[in-house]
Design a protein around this motif. Structure first.
Motif, PDB file in Angstrom:
ATOM      1  N   LEU A   1       0.823  -1.199   0.000  1.00  0.00           N
ATOM      2  CA  LEU A   1       0.000   0.000   0.000  1.00  0.00           C
ATOM      3  C   LEU A   1       0.865   1.260   0.000  1.00  0.00           C
ATOM      4  CD1 LEU A   1      -2.955   0.902   0.068  1.00  0.00           C
ATOM      5  CD2 LEU A   1      -2.784   1.018   2.545  1.00  0.00           C
ATOM      6  N   GLY A   2       0.676   2.116  -1.002  1.00  0.00           N
ATOM      7  CA  GLY A   2       1.372   3.389  -1.098  1.00  0.00           C
ATOM      8  C   GLY A   2       2.811   3.286  -1.596  1.00  0.00           C
ATOM      9  N   LYS A   3       3.267   2.103  -1.973  1.00  0.00           N
ATOM     10  CA  LYS A   3       4.633   1.924  -2.450  1.00  0.00           C
ATOM     11  C   LYS A   3       4.632   1.048  -3.707  1.00  0.00           C
ATOM     12  CE  LYS A   3       6.784   2.107   2.111  1.00  0.00           C
ATOM     13  NZ  LYS A   3       7.670   1.400   3.031  1.00  0.00           N
ATOM     14  N   LYS A   4       5.814   0.976  -4.290  1.00  0.00           N
ATOM     15  CA  LYS A   4       5.970   0.082  -5.440  1.00  0.00           C
ATOM     16  C   LYS A   4       5.791  -1.370  -4.978  1.00  0.00           C
ATOM     17  CE  LYS A   4       9.066   2.747  -8.350  1.00  0.00           C
ATOM     18  NZ  LYS A   4      10.301   2.692  -9.122  1.00  0.00           N
ATOM     19  N   PRO A   5       5.261  -2.218  -5.863  1.00  0.00           N
ATOM     20  CA  PRO A   5       5.100  -3.622  -5.474  1.00  0.00           C
ATOM     21  C   PRO A   5       6.461  -4.300  -5.284  1.00  0.00           C
ATOM     22  CG  PRO A   5       4.417  -3.287  -7.758  1.00  0.00           C
ATOM     23  CD  PRO A   5       4.752  -1.945  -7.187  1.00  0.00           C
ATOM     24  N   LYS A   6       6.491  -5.294  -4.425  1.00  0.00           N
ATOM     25  CA  LYS A   6       7.704  -6.068  -4.203  1.00  0.00           C
ATOM     26  C   LYS A   6       7.690  -7.270  -5.128  1.00  0.00           C
ATOM     27  CE  LYS A   6       8.758  -4.993   0.573  1.00  0.00           C
ATOM     28  NZ  LYS A   6       9.039  -5.575   1.885  1.00  0.00           N
ATOM     29  N   THR A   7       8.846  -7.531  -5.748  1.00  0.00           N
ATOM     30  CA  THR A   7       8.974  -8.686  -6.624  1.00  0.00           C
ATOM     31  C   THR A   7       9.511  -9.859  -5.821  1.00  0.00           C
ATOM     32  OG1 THR A   7       9.431  -7.245  -8.502  1.00  0.00           O
ATOM     33  CG2 THR A   7      10.026  -9.545  -8.749  1.00  0.00           C
ATOM     34  N   GLU A   8       8.862 -10.987  -5.980  1.00  0.00           N
ATOM     35  CA  GLU A   8       9.285 -12.190  -5.275  1.00  0.00           C
ATOM     36  C   GLU A   8       9.654 -13.262  -6.294  1.00  0.00           C
ATOM     37  OE1 GLU A   8       7.542 -15.487  -2.140  1.00  0.00           O
ATOM     38  OE2 GLU A   8       6.342 -13.732  -2.621  1.00  0.00           O
ATOM     39  N   PHE A   9      10.847 -13.811  -6.159  1.00  0.00           N
ATOM     40  CA  PHE A   9      11.300 -14.903  -7.018  1.00  0.00           C
ATOM     41  C   PHE A   9      10.626 -16.188  -6.555  1.00  0.00           C
ATOM     42  CE2 PHE A   9      14.193 -18.519  -7.577  1.00  0.00           C
ATOM     43  CZ  PHE A   9      14.334 -18.516  -8.959  1.00  0.00           C
ATOM     44  N   LEU A  10       9.975 -16.895  -7.484  1.00  0.00           N
ATOM     45  CA  LEU A  10       9.319 -18.157  -7.146  1.00  0.00           C
ATOM     46  C   LEU A  10      10.213 -19.349  -7.480  1.00  0.00           C
ATOM     47  CD1 LEU A  10       5.714 -17.362  -8.386  1.00  0.00           C
ATOM     48  CD2 LEU A  10       6.608 -17.218  -6.060  1.00  0.00           C
ATOM     49  N   ASN A  11      10.646 -19.417  -8.733  1.00  0.00           N
ATOM     50  CA  ASN A  11      11.492 -20.529  -9.183  1.00  0.00           C
ATOM     51  C   ASN A  11      12.000 -20.256 -10.602  1.00  0.00           C
ATOM     52  OD1 ASN A  11       9.041 -20.781 -10.441  1.00  0.00           O
ATOM     53  ND2 ASN A  11       8.840 -22.964 -10.153  1.00  0.00           N
ATOM     54  N   PRO A  12      13.031 -20.985 -11.029  1.00  0.00           N
ATOM     55  CA  PRO A  12      13.469 -20.832 -12.419  1.00  0.00           C
ATOM     56  C   PRO A  12      12.476 -21.527 -13.352  1.00  0.00           C
ATOM     57  CG  PRO A  12      14.812 -22.465 -11.297  1.00  0.00           C
ATOM     58  CD  PRO A  12      13.884 -21.884 -10.268  1.00  0.00           C
ATOM     59  N   ASP A  13      12.328 -20.977 -14.529  1.00  0.00           N
ATOM     60  CA  ASP A  13      11.455 -21.579 -15.533  1.00  0.00           C
ATOM     61  C   ASP A  13      12.254 -22.599 -16.334  1.00  0.00           C
ATOM     62  OD1 ASP A  13       9.113 -22.017 -16.851  1.00  0.00           O
ATOM     63  OD2 ASP A  13       8.959 -20.030 -17.742  1.00  0.00           O
ATOM     64  N   LEU A  14      11.562 -23.411 -17.101  1.00  0.00           N
ATOM     65  CA  LEU A  14      12.237 -24.399 -17.938  1.00  0.00           C
ATOM     66  C   LEU A  14      13.030 -23.715 -19.044  1.00  0.00           C
ATOM     67  CD1 LEU A  14       9.366 -27.017 -18.303  1.00  0.00           C
ATOM     68  CD2 LEU A  14      11.372 -27.166 -16.832  1.00  0.00           C
ATOM     69  N   VAL A  15      14.194 -24.248 -19.364  1.00  0.00           N
ATOM     70  CA  VAL A  15      15.035 -23.721 -20.434  1.00  0.00           C
ATOM     71  C   VAL A  15      14.422 -24.117 -21.771  1.00  0.00           C
ATOM     72  CG1 VAL A  15      17.318 -23.824 -21.498  1.00  0.00           C
ATOM     73  CG2 VAL A  15      17.105 -23.827 -19.017  1.00  0.00           C
ATOM     74  N   SER A  16      14.397 -23.188 -22.691  1.00  0.00           N
ATOM     75  CA  SER A  16      13.872 -23.432 -24.033  1.00  0.00           C
ATOM     76  C   SER A  16      14.983 -23.175 -25.052  1.00  0.00           C
ATOM     77  CB  SER A  16      12.684 -22.518 -24.296  1.00  0.00           C
ATOM     78  OG  SER A  16      12.196 -22.701 -25.605  1.00  0.00           O
ATOM     79  N   ILE A  17      15.089 -24.057 -26.040  1.00  0.00           N
ATOM     80  CA  ILE A  17      16.126 -23.935 -27.065  1.00  0.00           C
ATOM     81  C   ILE A  17      15.479 -24.041 -28.437  1.00  0.00           C
ATOM     82  CG2 ILE A  17      18.141 -25.074 -28.087  1.00  0.00           C
ATOM     83  CD1 ILE A  17      18.938 -25.903 -25.288  1.00  0.00           C
ATOM     84  N   THR A  18      15.909 -23.166 -29.348  1.00  0.00           N
ATOM     85  CA  THR A  18      15.466 -23.247 -30.743  1.00  0.00           C
ATOM     86  C   THR A  18      16.686 -23.182 -31.645  1.00  0.00           C
ATOM     87  OG1 THR A  18      15.157 -20.861 -30.913  1.00  0.00           O
ATOM     88  CG2 THR A  18      13.236 -22.146 -30.294  1.00  0.00           C
ATOM     89  N   PHE A  19      16.635 -23.916 -32.750  1.00  0.00           N
ATOM     90  CA  PHE A  19      17.684 -23.856 -33.753  1.00  0.00           C
ATOM     91  C   PHE A  19      17.195 -24.494 -35.049  1.00  0.00           C
ATOM     92  CE2 PHE A  19      18.395 -27.569 -31.110  1.00  0.00           C
ATOM     93  CZ  PHE A  19      18.656 -28.608 -32.005  1.00  0.00           C
ATOM     94  N   ASP A  20      17.901 -24.203 -36.137  1.00  0.00           N
ATOM     95  CA  ASP A  20      17.572 -24.722 -37.460  1.00  0.00           C
ATOM     96  C   ASP A  20      18.626 -25.740 -37.879  1.00  0.00           C
ATOM     97  OD1 ASP A  20      15.524 -22.817 -37.524  1.00  0.00           O
ATOM     98  OD2 ASP A  20      16.797 -21.344 -38.511  1.00  0.00           O
ATOM     99  N   VAL A  21      18.160 -26.837 -38.468  1.00  0.00           N
ATOM    100  CA  VAL A  21      19.063 -27.871 -38.979  1.00  0.00           C
ATOM    101  C   VAL A  21      18.834 -27.982 -40.486  1.00  0.00           C
ATOM    102  CG1 VAL A  21      19.791 -30.275 -38.801  1.00  0.00           C
ATOM    103  CG2 VAL A  21      18.852 -29.130 -36.803  1.00  0.00           C
TER     104      VAL A  21
END
Length: 165
Positions: free
Chosen positions: A73-93
């Protein structure tokens, strides 16, 4: 000369000058990496500068975190780290029959990997990418060259992989 062939020639020159200074032979080969037994990235040059095997381009790895903003209330929101997300990889073959590859068979193998939920480590340069195994989430095929009898000669596949925990 096509862009792909020019890139391969530049890569060949780089590898020869960087890693094969003492080599007198113009023949060059090397395993770049692999995804299990179904997708092996390698370069093999014969004495006529023909490429045998295949490699990848446009490799992108996306890392992110799951966070949540908590209202104060009256301030900027606090950011809370929950967990890392899954790694995503893209590439062309790029697959080409000129490189000694049965293009249709390779595309069928990739299709089976997706349909059966094949999971394995992605290894590049002798090191695992990430801590966990990966699964192919999607593959988008571009059939570049087809001969008059319907034989597939060149194809490019855009792969999306996701970390499998």
């Amino acid at each position: 000369m096509s862009k792909k062939k020019t890139k391969y020639k530049k890569l060949k020159y780089f590898i020869q000058t960087k890693y094969n200074k003492n080599s007198k032979s113009t023949s060059l080969s090397g395993k770049i990496g692999y995804f299990g037994k179904y997708l092996i990235f390698q370069l093999k040059y014969d004495d006529n500068d023909k490429i045998k095997g295949y490699t990848f381009e446009n490799f992108k790895r996306e890392l992110s975190a799951n966070t949540e903003n908590e209202s104060v209330l009256g301030k900027k929101p606090k950011t809370e780290f929950l967990n890392p997300d899954l790694v995503s990889i893209t590439f062309d073959v790029y697959f080409s029959a000129e490189c000694g590859i049965n293009v249709k068979k390779q595309l069928d193998n990739l299709g089976k990997c997706i349909e059966n939920g094949y999971v394995d480590y992605l290894v590049i340069g002798g090191e695992k990418v990430g801590k966990n195994k990966f699964i192919i989430k999607s593959a988008s095929e571009s059939w570049n060259t087809i001969l008059s009898h319907g034989e597939l000669v060149e194809a490019t596949v855009s792969l999306t992989m996701e970390e499998y925990v």
